[in-house]
Design a protein around this motif. Sequence first.
Motif, PDB file in Angstrom:
ATOM      1  N   GLU A  27       0.830  -1.190   0.000  1.00 24.28           N
ATOM      2  CA  GLU A  27       0.000   0.000   0.000  1.00 24.28           C
ATOM      3  C   GLU A  27       0.871   1.248   0.000  1.00 24.28           C
ATOM      4  O   GLU A  27       2.016   1.226   0.429  1.00 24.28           O
ATOM      5  N   ASN A  28       0.333   2.324  -0.525  1.00 24.60           N
ATOM      6  CA  ASN A  28       1.062   3.594  -0.645  1.00 24.60           C
ATOM      7  C   ASN A  28       2.434   3.376  -1.297  1.00 24.60           C
ATOM      8  O   ASN A  28       3.446   3.891  -0.840  1.00 24.60           O
ATOM      9  N   CYS A  29       2.457   2.583  -2.355  1.00 15.23           N
ATOM     10  CA  CYS A  29       3.722   2.196  -2.981  1.00 15.23           C
ATOM     11  C   CYS A  29       4.277   3.337  -3.829  1.00 15.23           C
ATOM     12  O   CYS A  29       3.525   4.049  -4.489  1.00 15.23           O
ATOM     13  N   ALA A  30       5.577   3.485  -3.799  1.00 19.06           N
ATOM     14  CA  ALA A  30       6.259   4.506  -4.587  1.00 19.06           C
ATOM     15  C   ALA A  30       7.217   3.827  -5.558  1.00 19.06           C
ATOM     16  O   ALA A  30       7.617   2.685  -5.349  1.00 19.06           O
ATOM     17  N   PRO A  31       7.594   4.486  -6.627  1.00 16.75           N
ATOM     18  CA  PRO A  31       8.564   3.903  -7.551  1.00 16.75           C
ATOM     19  C   PRO A  31       9.931   3.748  -6.878  1.00 16.75           C
ATOM     20  O   PRO A  31      10.205   4.405  -5.859  1.00 16.75           O
ATOM     21  N   PRO A  32      10.804   2.875  -7.391  1.00 15.41           N
ATOM     22  CA  PRO A  32      12.137   2.730  -6.801  1.00 15.41           C
ATOM     23  C   PRO A  32      12.877   4.065  -6.803  1.00 15.41           C
ATOM     24  O   PRO A  32      12.727   4.878  -7.718  1.00 15.41           O
ATOM     25  N   ALA A  33      13.679   4.274  -5.763  1.00  7.78           N
ATOM     26  CA  ALA A  33      14.420   5.535  -5.638  1.00  7.78           C
ATOM     27  C   ALA A  33      15.781   5.412  -6.291  1.00  7.78           C
ATOM     28  O   ALA A  33      16.528   4.472  -6.023  1.00  7.78           O
ATOM     29  N   THR A  34      16.124   6.361  -7.145  1.00  4.87           N
ATOM     30  CA  THR A  34      17.457   6.457  -7.721  1.00  4.87           C
ATOM     31  C   THR A  34      18.361   7.188  -6.731  1.00  4.87           C
ATOM     32  O   THR A  34      18.008   8.259  -6.232  1.00  4.87           O
ATOM     33  N   VAL A  35      19.516   6.611  -6.438  1.00  8.86           N
ATOM     34  CA  VAL A  35      20.402   7.170  -5.420  1.00  8.86           C
ATOM     35  C   VAL A  35      21.190   8.342  -5.988  1.00  8.86           C
ATOM     36  O   VAL A  35      21.804   8.239  -7.057  1.00  8.86           O
ATOM     37  N   LEU A  36      21.182   9.467  -5.275  1.00  8.30           N
ATOM     38  CA  LEU A  36      21.965  10.645  -5.640  1.00  8.30           C
ATOM     39  C   LEU A  36      23.298  10.622  -4.913  1.00  8.30           C
ATOM     40  O   LEU A  36      23.361  10.287  -3.722  1.00  8.30           O
ATOM     41  N   GLN A  37      24.360  10.966  -5.644  1.00  8.71           N
ATOM     42  CA  GLN A  37      25.684  11.127  -5.044  1.00  8.71           C
ATOM     43  C   GLN A  37      25.976  12.613  -4.865  1.00  8.71           C
ATOM     44  O   GLN A  37      25.570  13.437  -5.701  1.00  8.71           O
ATOM     45  N   ASN A  38      26.674  12.965  -3.805  1.00  8.39           N
ATOM     46  CA  ASN A  38      26.926  14.377  -3.506  1.00  8.39           C
ATOM     47  C   ASN A  38      27.644  15.074  -4.655  1.00  8.39           C
ATOM     48  O   ASN A  38      28.684  14.605  -5.130  1.00  8.39           O
ATOM     49  N   LYS A  39      27.051  16.143  -5.159  1.00  9.15           N
ATOM     50  CA  LYS A  39      27.605  17.015  -6.193  1.00  9.15           C
ATOM     51  C   LYS A  39      27.744  16.334  -7.557  1.00  9.15           C
ATOM     52  O   LYS A  39      28.427  16.849  -8.443  1.00  9.15           O
ATOM     53  N   VAL A  40      27.094  15.190  -7.747  1.00 10.00           N
ATOM     54  CA  VAL A  40      27.117  14.505  -9.041  1.00 10.00           C
ATOM     55  C   VAL A  40      25.792  14.779  -9.744  1.00 10.00           C
ATOM     56  O   VAL A  40      24.733  14.374  -9.280  1.00 10.00           O
ATOM     57  N   GLU A  41      25.841  15.476 -10.874  1.00 10.56           N
ATOM     58  CA  GLU A  41      24.630  15.843 -11.588  1.00 10.56           C
ATOM     59  C   GLU A  41      24.019  14.631 -12.299  1.00 10.56           C
ATOM     60  O   GLU A  41      24.725  13.846 -12.919  1.00 10.56           O
ATOM     61  N   LEU A  42      22.708  14.505 -12.216  1.00  9.06           N
ATOM     62  CA  LEU A  42      21.959  13.581 -13.054  1.00  9.06           C
ATOM     63  C   LEU A  42      21.329  14.408 -14.170  1.00  9.06           C
ATOM     64  O   LEU A  42      20.457  15.233 -13.915  1.00  9.06           O
ATOM     65  N   ARG A  43      21.764  14.195 -15.374  1.00  7.41           N
ATOM     66  CA  ARG A  43      21.362  15.047 -16.501  1.00  7.41           C
ATOM     67  C   ARG A  43      20.374  14.333 -17.421  1.00  7.41           C
ATOM     68  O   ARG A  43      20.209  13.125 -17.376  1.00  7.41           O
ATOM     69  N   ASN A  44      19.746  15.132 -18.240  1.00 11.29           N
ATOM     70  CA  ASN A  44      18.838  14.646 -19.277  1.00 11.29           C
ATOM     71  C   ASN A  44      17.677  13.846 -18.698  1.00 11.29           C
ATOM     72  O   ASN A  44      17.263  12.838 -19.254  1.00 11.29           O
ATOM     73  N   LEU A  45      17.138  14.282 -17.558  1.00  8.90           N
ATOM     74  CA  LEU A  45      16.005  13.609 -16.939  1.00  8.90           C
ATOM     75  C   LEU A  45      14.720  13.960 -17.678  1.00  8.90           C
ATOM     76  O   LEU A  45      14.494  15.099 -18.069  1.00  8.90           O
TER      77      LEU A  45
END
Length: 620
Positions: free
Chosen positions: A516-534
């Motif tokens: 219940e109240n399920c969320a999609p898997p979380a993508t892990v963020l690294q400090n100061k590492v940009e995730l681009r083209n989202l």
Amino acid sequence: MRIQTTLGAAIAAILLTGATQAAPPRLDRIVTRDMAAAPAAGAGAQRFVVKTSATAANGRAALGGALNTSVRRAGLASAVRATTTAAARPAATARVLRSMGAPGWHVVQTSRALSESEKASFIRELSAEPGVLKVEADRLYQRADVARSTQVVRAAAPNDPAYATLQWNFNNATGGVRAEQGWDISTGEGVIVAVIDTGIVQNHADLAVNVLPGYDMISDKLISRRDTDERVAGGWDVGDWVEANYCTALGAQPHPAEASSWHGSHVAGTIAQQTNNGVGLAGLAHNAKVVPVRVLGSCGGYGSDIADGMLWAAGAQVDGLPLNPNPAEVINMSLGSGAPSSCPTVYQDAINAVNNLGSIIVVAAGNSNADASTYTMGSCSGVIAVGATRVTGGKASYSSWGTRVDLSAPGGGGSVDGDPNGYIFQAINAGTTRPTTEYVIGGYTGTSMASPHVAAAVAMVQSVVDTPLNWSQMRTLLRSTARQFPVSIPGSTPMGTGILDLATLLTTATQPPCTENCAPPATVLQNKVELRNLSNGAEDALFSFQAQAGATLTFMTYNGTGNVSMYVAAGRVPTTTDRDGFSTRAASNTETVRFTAPVAGTYYVRLTGTYAGMTLVARQ
């Protein structure tokens, strides 16, 4: 010291740098040696694979008569006189060499090499015989390496001396697979991985403890470098060197000499190199076991041997061989065609049988910088296809691409990223022909190097889940937990859903099912590492970040098009109403949430809205 050569489109420059040992198992003295490139693959004109409606002995007996009439109708039963443009050719015969592991399939050999027109006529006539369902040339395939080269590490890092300096692919925050975080959950214990390749050197200095005996499936002594055409137990790599023009006897074009590659040992090392033994380097699934299935030797390997190798590795019966006492749950195949080629029917039949036995096949997408679906193995279904990335997290220039690529993993960018950051390192033998007692730390690049990262990850998952996943479930899990590329990947050359991330993969695999109240898997963020083209999909995107107490913590989105809203919460998945911070600027992709006194623990970031080409970064 870079040698430009060709292997179809599969092999480019080669440069090797390493560290030899004076006596096993030390790997500590630096050496450099050059290697030439492998010759282009031949078409295997003397061998064919034939599927009949009858299986085993009945099919083989019926096929024998069909071969005689097909040879006669194709005009091969009579000698051909020499002409001004072609040499004389003797009469040809054909025989059944053996039955294969895939039901109904047999290997046929002609007494001499056929010209292209003769081959086409023979295939046409044999295909017309009653009971014959399919006829294909038994092609030679090649290993999928490209080039060879000669950070701060967590306390949990292994004590292998070259790990910290060379294995960026395991520990680099941008381009690596987050191995150390993954090892907190699994090291692959209890899982067997088959490496279908050149074999593994027997008594390997930094791998032997994790190797179970396999089988040498090569059925041509010109390729195996053994004394007979017989297959033998072990799967040991005795070398795949070639003298100049050695492979022309198998249909290849003239080529230079090439030293032995020890390719299978390198691939197997990434999967299960001995770790925390104070020697050499580490392996990802270092408590798993590997079984060498030797199918590639000098000049490559026949597709019939490769198909039998898949089946034997998974525990199927192969005519004339004992059952594999250690069936593999995972099979790695870092090989393929050097030119465009659809998946052979005999391959697809073998893959289907392997999947039915519960094994998962991971393949290299290929090194042709082309659509992977137009090459073998990427054109086959029922496999997990892996592209190659650089230390930057961007596409390796050689890597094949396309919608058939499921995800990517480190393969090395080569000299553009320098040495060691341009290469994937593992321990290999120092011999230039047959194995010696010396070993080197060899740096290679290629989708050959990317694929075993994912094969090891599959083993690590199967080691800790309550019920083993099938290939479709594993493919979905890998795709959904891949870390988004930190640099833009052009839409014209897609590389799957992202880069293999062991921490997210294994955390997701071991979480109880959501009810219940399920969320999609979380993508892990690294400090100061940009995730681009989202870009947003059908669901909101969820990210997580491990924060320290006290230091200011900031989450920011910017660039791209559309309109995004950001919701952040500590220790729980945020909603539009349950959050610790949010930013919802109208008609904007520029959002910022800042905490001046964050608590230690996991912060979750939810992005909602419509957006493309956007960047997300966490800073603390």
